[in-house]
Design a protein around this motif. Structure first.
Motif, mmCIF file in Angstrom:
data_model
loop_
_atom_site.group_PDB
_atom_site.id
_atom_site.type_symbol
_atom_site.label_atom_id
_atom_site.label_comp_id
_atom_site.label_asym_id
_atom_site.label_seq_id
_atom_site.Cartn_x
_atom_site.Cartn_y
_atom_site.Cartn_z
ATOM 1 N N GLY A 178 0.782 -1.224 0.000
ATOM 2 C CA GLY A 178 0.000 0.000 0.000
ATOM 3 C C GLY A 178 0.818 1.280 0.000
ATOM 4 O O GLY A 178 0.324 2.330 -0.448
ATOM 5 N N VAL A 179 2.063 1.224 0.469
ATOM 6 C CA VAL A 179 2.919 2.422 0.481
ATOM 7 C C VAL A 179 3.091 2.974 -0.937
ATOM 8 O O VAL A 179 3.295 4.177 -1.121
ATOM 9 N N SER A 180 2.973 2.111 -1.944
ATOM 10 C CA SER A 180 3.115 2.567 -3.337
ATOM 11 C C SER A 180 2.054 3.591 -3.718
ATOM 12 O O SER A 180 2.247 4.373 -4.655
ATOM 13 N N THR A 181 0.941 3.609 -3.002
ATOM 14 C CA THR A 181 -0.150 4.548 -3.302
ATOM 15 C C THR A 181 -0.069 5.826 -2.476
ATOM 16 O O THR A 181 -0.871 6.743 -2.698
ATOM 17 N N PHE A 182 0.871 5.881 -1.522
ATOM 18 C CA PHE A 182 0.960 7.051 -0.648
ATOM 19 C C PHE A 182 1.627 8.211 -1.398
ATOM 20 O O PHE A 182 2.603 7.998 -2.139
ATOM 21 N N LYS A 183 1.141 9.403 -1.141
ATOM 22 C CA LYS A 183 1.634 10.580 -1.857
ATOM 23 C C LYS A 183 3.136 10.768 -1.679
ATOM 24 O O LYS A 183 3.851 11.102 -2.627
ATOM 25 N N ASN A 184 3.640 10.547 -0.464
ATOM 26 C CA ASN A 184 5.066 10.727 -0.194
ATOM 27 C C ASN A 184 5.734 9.406 0.181
ATOM 28 O O ASN A 184 6.701 9.387 0.947
ATOM 29 N N GLY A 185 5.227 8.306 -0.369
ATOM 30 C CA GLY A 185 5.768 6.995 -0.036
ATOM 31 C C GLY A 185 7.135 6.719 -0.618
ATOM 32 O O GLY A 185 7.872 5.859 -0.116
ATOM 33 N N LEU A 201 3.580 -8.661 -4.909
ATOM 34 C CA LEU A 201 2.609 -7.747 -4.315
ATOM 35 C C LEU A 201 2.166 -8.275 -2.958
ATOM 36 O O LEU A 201 2.136 -9.486 -2.732
ATOM 37 N N GLU A 202 1.824 -7.367 -2.064
ATOM 38 C CA GLU A 202 1.435 -7.749 -0.701
ATOM 39 C C GLU A 202 0.535 -6.670 -0.121
ATOM 40 O O GLU A 202 0.534 -5.526 -0.595
ATOM 41 N N THR A 203 -0.208 -7.037 0.918
ATOM 42 C CA THR A 203 -0.953 -6.006 1.653
ATOM 43 C C THR A 203 -0.366 -5.735 3.029
ATOM 44 O O THR A 203 -0.454 -4.624 3.532
ATOM 45 N N ASP A 204 0.193 -6.757 3.687
ATOM 46 C CA ASP A 204 0.569 -6.675 5.101
ATOM 47 C C ASP A 204 -0.650 -6.350 5.950
ATOM 48 O O ASP A 204 -0.550 -5.709 6.996
ATOM 49 N N CYS A 205 -1.838 -6.778 5.481
ATOM 50 C CA CYS A 205 -3.054 -6.489 6.240
ATOM 51 C C CYS A 205 -2.952 -7.100 7.643
ATOM 52 O O CYS A 205 -2.267 -8.107 7.832
ATOM 53 N N PRO A 206 -3.542 -6.436 8.620
ATOM 54 C CA PRO A 206 -4.479 -5.306 8.533
ATOM 55 C C PRO A 206 -3.823 -3.923 8.475
ATOM 56 O O PRO A 206 -4.513 -2.916 8.619
ATOM 57 N N TYR A 213 -8.014 4.073 1.053
ATOM 58 C CA TYR A 213 -8.437 3.472 2.322
ATOM 59 C C TYR A 213 -7.398 3.659 3.420
ATOM 60 O O TYR A 213 -7.508 3.042 4.467
ATOM 61 N N ARG A 214 -6.420 4.495 3.185
ATOM 62 C CA ARG A 214 -5.345 4.695 4.152
ATOM 63 C C ARG A 214 -5.917 5.078 5.516
ATOM 64 O O ARG A 214 -6.803 5.927 5.621
ATOM 65 N N TYR A 222 -7.590 -5.578 -1.544
ATOM 66 C CA TYR A 222 -6.972 -4.366 -2.072
ATOM 67 C C TYR A 222 -5.733 -4.648 -2.924
ATOM 68 O O TYR A 222 -5.119 -3.699 -3.447
ATOM 69 N N VAL A 223 -5.345 -5.893 -3.100
ATOM 70 C CA VAL A 223 -4.188 -6.192 -3.947
ATOM 71 C C VAL A 223 -4.360 -5.611 -5.359
ATOM 72 O O VAL A 223 -3.398 -5.069 -5.921
#
Length: 255
Positions: A178-185, A201-206, A213-214, A222-223
């Motif tokens: 999910g960090v790939s979708t963060f503005k400053n990731g 690819l991974e989620t590391d959920c939860p 959905y951050r 969400y993968v």
């Protein structure tokens, strides 16, 4: 598209009320398999119960998370070793070094990682690495242990281009979530220098839910969001991202 969540704590308390629904949601979006890293002795039962409920989808690993290493870590490692000798697991993990919260047990974390790397070699399993604020410390141990047989993933990778090159030299993969979708990731710049052959690819959920959905509970459904973001950043068709990363994960985790 067929996708794989290469790192998900789907057995955690956060999914107590709707675990089945979360797995079904993921399947409906093409997420075929969910690989589950262990934390310590307290997470084993819940993880294996998830496997029992979904034997084709939820695949367990066995290891000791570095944030749970303390003065009694040897007792935990005996249990890890016992489980690995008892039945099949997809990998040893998650293990590694975490210096984000506390550096008190760094020597114990280093020793625990070395032991688990040797267990991975013994059982011919990949090793799944957690390296929060500790890339150099983790890399040093893995590089010393690499004899051509060691393989695995630097999970939740968000390091520099230079660190990514070091991972590739070890013949390890990098887990992108999910960090790939963060503005400053920072992954927007990093992914320009990588190939799909380097990634899973991974989620590391939860944890670490992708935008939009951050801040909410992450889950394997969400993968596809992560796949689309990786495709956008690498200027690749999303179908190619799905195909390559699925191949990479299945090739690594072959039972």
């Amino acid at each position: 598209m067929k996708l794989i969540d290469s790192h998900a704590h789907i057995y955690s308390e956060e999914f107590k009320e709707d675990q089945r629904e979360a797995v079904v949601r993921a399947q409906e979006e093409g997420v075929d398999r969910i690989y589950m890293p262990n934390i310590d002795h307290t997470s084993i039962d819940a993880m294996l119960e998830a496997e029992a409920q979904f034997p084709e989808q939820c695949i367990p690993m066995m290891g000791l998370h570095p944030a749970y290493v303390n003065k009694d870590f040897e007792r935990e490692l005996y249990l890890v070793e016992e489980w690995l000798s008892r039945r099949k697991f997809a990998a040893v993990g998650e293990c590694g070094i975490d210096l984000y919260w506390d550096k008190t047990f760094l020597p114990q974390q280093q020793e625990a990682l070395k032991v688990q790397v040797e267990l991975a070699k013994k059982h011919q399993l990949p090793v799944i690495l957690h390296t929060r604020d500790a890339f150099d410390e983790t890399y040093e141990i893995i590089a010393e242990a690499q004899d051509g047989t060691l393989r695995g993933i630097f999970h939740c990778f968000s390091g520099s281009v230079e660190q990514a090159e070091k991972v590739k030299e070890l013949s390890f993969l990098m887990g992108i979530g999910g960090v790939s979708t963060f503005k400053n990731g920072g992954l927007d710049k990093l992914l320009l220098h990588l190939q799909l052959d380097d990634l899973v690819l991974e989620t590391d959920c939860p944890y670490l839910a992708p935008a939009p959905y951050r801040g909410k509970r992450n889950e394997p459904v969400y993968v596809p969001i992560i796949a689309r973001r990786v495709a956008e950043l690498m200027n690749k068709p999303v179908e190619e991202v799905a195909e390559k990363t699925t191949h990479n994960a299945l090739n690594l985790y072959k039972l």
